[in-house]
Write a protein that holds these residues in place. Structure first.
Motif, PDB file in Angstrom:
ATOM      1  N   GLU A  37       0.819  -1.214   0.000  1.00 23.05           N
ATOM      2  CA  GLU A  37       0.000   0.000   0.000  1.00 23.05           C
ATOM      3  C   GLU A  37       0.852   1.263   0.000  1.00 23.05           C
ATOM      4  O   GLU A  37       0.429   2.307  -0.538  1.00 23.05           O
ATOM      5  N   PHE A  38       2.058   1.216   0.560  1.00 20.09           N
ATOM      6  CA  PHE A  38       2.887   2.421   0.630  1.00 20.09           C
ATOM      7  C   PHE A  38       3.330   2.894  -0.751  1.00 20.09           C
ATOM      8  O   PHE A  38       3.144   4.066  -1.096  1.00 20.09           O
ATOM      9  N   PRO A  39       3.929   2.026  -1.591  1.00 20.47           N
ATOM     10  CA  PRO A  39       4.262   2.508  -2.933  1.00 20.47           C
ATOM     11  C   PRO A  39       3.035   2.853  -3.778  1.00 20.47           C
ATOM     12  O   PRO A  39       3.089   3.782  -4.588  1.00 20.47           O
ATOM     13  N   LEU A  40       1.931   2.126  -3.579  1.00 21.79           N
ATOM     14  CA  LEU A  40       0.736   2.457  -4.362  1.00 21.79           C
ATOM     15  C   LEU A  40       0.187   3.815  -3.976  1.00 21.79           C
ATOM     16  O   LEU A  40      -0.202   4.614  -4.850  1.00 21.79           O
ATOM     17  N   LEU A  41       0.167   4.132  -2.696  1.00 18.27           N
ATOM     18  CA  LEU A  41      -0.277   5.454  -2.273  1.00 18.27           C
ATOM     19  C   LEU A  41       0.664   6.536  -2.767  1.00 18.27           C
ATOM     20  O   LEU A  41       0.232   7.632  -3.160  1.00 18.27           O
TER      21      LEU A  41
END
Length: 305
Positions: free
Chosen positions: A296-300
């Motif tokens: 979720e961190f790179p996608l956000l």
């Protein structure tokens, strides 16, 4: 005879379905043996969200190691990134833009396709000769038994695959809607992609970037070559977003010293939040399970609203 033929067809259909990922969110459309004049054919899976509509335009996330992204029942190590679950959760919560994922399968030439080719040119011939004898472990073929072909691999994505995706699906075609991501060697080729094609890829996510290039850091010239390449080819800051991360266990335990140098290069070249971030995940190892936990961190970062 007719009954036997029907049974064979049913069995074949079941086998094919068994090789198709089971998803929690969205659907996958498979383009089998996608042809190329530049690299070996390989499967390309396109993940579409549940509410995909040709009436909208979607950002596109190109991801390497495509067979590892969706269904642990189909992977060699029974692990997966959980891309459909994380994308479904973030898009359902309106945390990221509408997006599709292009999952590019790897091939037996993975190491040669993912190693940044122009960084190879910074190595001395005696260093290259030594590296060409290195294998992952005793009894396995050398990692670099064939020529490096990452320039052709990226050209395949940019000149063959992307035009097909943009003509087949409802996409945002410019760099503002085009990102690339991968882990380990996939992190290296994602870094290479945004350096080589900053006008195509607006963002890159490099998880557990495999700076050593091989599986030892002792007397290893590869990290210096890769970091020198990054220093000399990093795009001018402003139009591109770059995400790095690393864990501290298993193979990831090798990465921090090199990532700190990469971070210093990023700062020297003028990168800062919100267009660049590096995250450290203490206790995280080198596996699809680890990347799934923090996807979720790179996608956000790449797709956040």
């Amino acid at each position: 005879m007719k009954k036997i033929l029907i049974l064979v067809l049913i069995f074949t259909a079941v086998q094919l379905r068994a090789q198709f990922p089971e998803l929690s969110f969205g659907q996958v459309i498979r383009h089998e043996h996608f042809p190329s004049a530049l690299v070996s054919p390989r499967n390309v899976d396109v993940w579409l969200p549940d509410d995909y509509s040709t009436g909208k335009e979607y950002a596109v996330l190109y991801m390497h190691d495509g067979q590892m992204l969706f269904d642990a029942n189909l992977t060699w190590n029974k692990q997966e990134w959980g891309v459909d679950e994380t994308m479904g959760k973030l898009m359902g919560g309106k945390s990221i833009r509408d997006c599709i994922v292009v999952a590019i399968w790897n091939t037996p030439l993975r190491h040669m396709e993912y190693f940044p080719q122009k960084a190879w040119q910074y190595l001395k011939q005696e260093e290259i000769d030594t590296l060409k004898k290195v294998s992952r472990s005793a009894g396995l073929p050398p990692l670099f038994e064939n020529d490096i072909i990452s320039d052709n691999y990226l050209k395949f994505i940019v000149t063959e695959l992307k035009p097909f995706i943009d003509s087949t699906y409802a996409t945002i075609k410019g760099p503002e809607g085009t990102c690339i991501a991968g882990s380990s060697m996939g992190g290296l080729i994602s870094m290479y992609a945004i350096c080589e094609y900053p006008e195509i890829f607006g963002g890159a996510a490099c998880l557990s970037t495999h700076w050593p290039g091989i599986f030892s850091t002792e007397n290893n010239p590869v990290p210096d070559a890769l970091l020198l390449y990054l220093h000399n080819h990093l795009p001018y800051p402003g139009n591109n977003r770059i995400y790095f991360d690393y864990g501290t266990e298993t193979l990831d335990a090798l990465y921090e010293p090199f990532q700190l140098i990469a971070d210093s290069i990023m700062r020297e070249k003028g990168y800062m939040a919100p267009i660049w971030i590096t995250k450290k995940f203490p206790g995280a190892g080198h596996s699809e399970n680890a990347w799934r936990e923090r996807l979720e961190f790179p996608l956000l970062f790449l797709l956040g609203r």
